[in-house]
Scaffold this active site. Structure first.
Site, short mmCIF file in Angstrom:
data_model
loop_
_atom_site.label_atom_id
_atom_site.label_comp_id
_atom_site.label_asym_id
_atom_site.label_seq_id
_atom_site.Cartn_x
_atom_site.Cartn_y
_atom_site.Cartn_z
N TYR A 176 14.05 11.12 -4.57
CA TYR A 176 13.73 9.75 -4.99
C TYR A 176 14.34 9.44 -6.35
CZ TYR A 176 10.67 5.63 -5.57
OH TYR A 176 10.17 4.35 -5.74
N LYS A 180 17.10 6.54 -6.92
CA LYS A 180 16.80 5.38 -7.77
C LYS A 180 17.66 5.38 -9.03
CE LYS A 180 13.57 3.46 -5.20
NZ LYS A 180 13.72 2.14 -4.58
N THR A 211 0.52 0.79 -2.66
CA THR A 211 1.07 0.40 -1.36
C THR A 211 0.93 1.58 -0.40
OG1 THR A 211 3.31 1.20 -1.84
CG2 THR A 211 2.84 -1.09 -2.45
P1 NAP Z 1 5.99 0.53 1.45
O1 NAP Z 1 4.79 -0.31 1.60
O2 NAP Z 1 6.03 1.87 2.09
O3 NAP Z 1 7.23 -0.34 1.93
C1 NAP Z 1 8.46 0.22 2.25
C2 NAP Z 1 9.23 -0.78 3.10
O4 NAP Z 1 10.54 -0.23 3.38
C3 NAP Z 1 8.57 -1.05 4.42
O5 NAP Z 1 8.62 -2.43 4.69
C4 NAP Z 1 9.39 -0.27 5.42
O6 NAP Z 1 9.39 -0.93 6.66
C5 NAP Z 1 10.78 -0.36 4.77
N1 NAP Z 1 11.67 0.72 5.22
C6 NAP Z 1 11.57 2.05 4.94
N2 NAP Z 1 12.54 2.73 5.54
C7 NAP Z 1 13.29 1.81 6.22
C8 NAP Z 1 14.43 1.90 7.06
N3 NAP Z 1 15.04 3.06 7.33
N4 NAP Z 1 14.93 0.76 7.60
C9 NAP Z 1 14.33 -0.43 7.36
N5 NAP Z 1 13.25 -0.58 6.55
C10 NAP Z 1 12.74 0.54 6.01
O7 NAP Z 1 6.32 0.80 -0.09
P2 NAP Z 1 6.48 -0.17 -1.35
O8 NAP Z 1 5.76 0.49 -2.44
O9 NAP Z 1 6.22 -1.57 -1.01
O10 NAP Z 1 8.04 0.03 -1.65
C11 NAP Z 1 8.96 -1.04 -1.76
C12 NAP Z 1 10.04 -0.64 -2.76
O11 NAP Z 1 9.46 -0.55 -4.06
C13 NAP Z 1 10.68 0.72 -2.49
O12 NAP Z 1 12.06 0.66 -2.73
C14 NAP Z 1 10.01 1.61 -3.50
O13 NAP Z 1 10.79 2.73 -3.83
C15 NAP Z 1 9.86 0.64 -4.66
N6 NAP Z 1 8.87 1.04 -5.66
C16 NAP Z 1 7.55 1.01 -5.36
C17 NAP Z 1 6.64 1.36 -6.34
C18 NAP Z 1 5.16 1.32 -6.10
O14 NAP Z 1 4.39 1.78 -6.96
N7 NAP Z 1 4.69 0.80 -4.97
C19 NAP Z 1 7.07 1.75 -7.61
C20 NAP Z 1 8.43 1.78 -7.87
C21 NAP Z 1 9.33 1.41 -6.88
P3 NAP Z 1 9.32 -0.23 8.10
O15 NAP Z 1 8.53 1.03 7.96
O16 NAP Z 1 8.66 -1.28 8.95
O17 NAP Z 1 10.75 0.01 8.46
#
Ligand code: NAP
Length: 271
Positions: A176, A180, A211
């Site tokens: 990760y 990133k 999330t």
């Molecule tokens: P999440 O709820 O797990 O969402 C991840 C999303 O990515 C889902 O909609 C999933 O959809 C999609 N996805 C994953 N693999 C995929 C693939 N191969 N093809 C198409 N879609 C795919 O997590 P989140 O926290 O909202 O994450 C969103 C972004 O924010 C990510 O890039 C994560 O690294 C970043 N982020 C999150 C946090 C945090 O604290 N939440 C912090 C820093 C960065 P499907 O499973 O339906 O495909």
């Protein structure tokens, strides 16, 4: 209170207008859950039409139906695995077929794995890079090419992470952090390649927001203490605390901003 001349706003100017996205078309990945589900509502709430992508068709259908029924959007969805070779082209085609243009790309989809580097499996590491770095690159390239070829201004917004700027500490995230970190510097590279042609590229680097991806962290005392100790503000981010950053970078409000990593992290990377 008397305003000083330097802070007074001339009559007739509403700076909030710069944040609107009326008439713009955005492609948003990872809209089926978490931050992306919220971002879809933020973009459409500001006036954008959206093309939403993820693998879970039922979740996407529910969200697009809800947005369209509420008079937001319009919204359409493309069910795809973003690591499939044809996925970026399919998203670009959907935006052009339905709405005739592309103005904004939000590369939000991602996955994360927690394990020490010495225990890692290099194929799993590669898969993490594919989703978190290669797929955003491919979509930015394909959408960016359309913007450049058509001399259209545009904004690419990547969703990076504090773990693209600093290491995980006691949380072990080699794949990760690598992906990133790559996405952060890819942001600067695309910004420098496209800056004079009107296409901007920036990244939001969130701290911790609850999330599906991190439910284990939020569900354990050890995880919560890691989150609260690491953030200068002593807490995770709350729902809605990324809305402003997204609208700023997607819209004309940031028209002189490119190649930047905007940390929205409660001060995680400040200490
Ligand atoms: P999440 O709820 O797990 O969402 C991840 C999303 O990515 C889902 O909609 C999933 O959809 C999609 N996805 C994953 N693999 C995929 C693939 N191969 N093809 C198409 N879609 C795919 O997590 P989140 O926290 O909202 O994450 C969103 C972004 O924010 C990510 O890039 C994560 O690294 C970043 N982020 C999150 C946090 C945090 O604290 N939440 C912090 C820093 C960065 P499907 O499973 O339906 O495909």
């Amino acid at each position: 209170m008397t305003e000083s001349p330097s802070t007074s706003m001339p009559a007739g100017i509403d700076a909030l207008d710069h944040f609107r996205l009326d008439g713009r078309v955005a492609i948003l990945t990872g809209a089926s859950s978490g931050l992306g589900h919220r971002f879809a509502q933020v973009l459409t709430g500001a006036g954008a039409a959206v093309v939403l992508a993820a693998r879970r068709a039922d979740r996407l259908a529910e969200l697009t139906d809800e947005l369209n029924a509420n008079g937001k959007g319009p919204a359409v969805s493309v069910t795809c695995d973003l690591t499939d070779a044809g996925a970026p082209d399919a998203l670009v085609a959907a935006a052009l077929d339905h709405f005739g243009q592309i103005d904004v790309v939000v590369n939000n989809a991602g996955i994360s794995r927690v394990l020490p580097a010495v225990d890692d499996d290099v194929e799993e590491f590669r898969r993490e890079l594919e989703i978190n770095l290669v797929a955003p690159y491919e979509l930015a390239r394909k959408a960016g090419k359309w913007m450049l070829d058509n001399q259209r201004p545009g904004s690419v917004v990547n969703i990076g992470s504090i773990l693209g700027t600093v290491g995980g500490g006691r949380l072990k995230v080699p794949g990760y952090a690598s992906a990133k970190g790559g996405l952060h510097n890819l942001t600067r590279e695309l910004a420098s390649e496209w800056a004079r042609k009107g296409v901007r590229c920036n990244t939001i680097a969130p701290g911790w927001f609850e999330t599906e991806m991190n439910s284990n962290m939020f569900g354990s005392d050890g995880g919560m203490s890691y989150i609260n100790e690491g953030a200068a503000m002593g807490r995770p981010g709350y729902e809605g605390e990324l809305d402003g950053a997204l609208l700023f970078l997607a819209s004309n409000a940031s028209s002189y901003v490119t190649g930047q990593i905007l940390h929205v992290d409660g001060g995680w990377t400040a200490i």
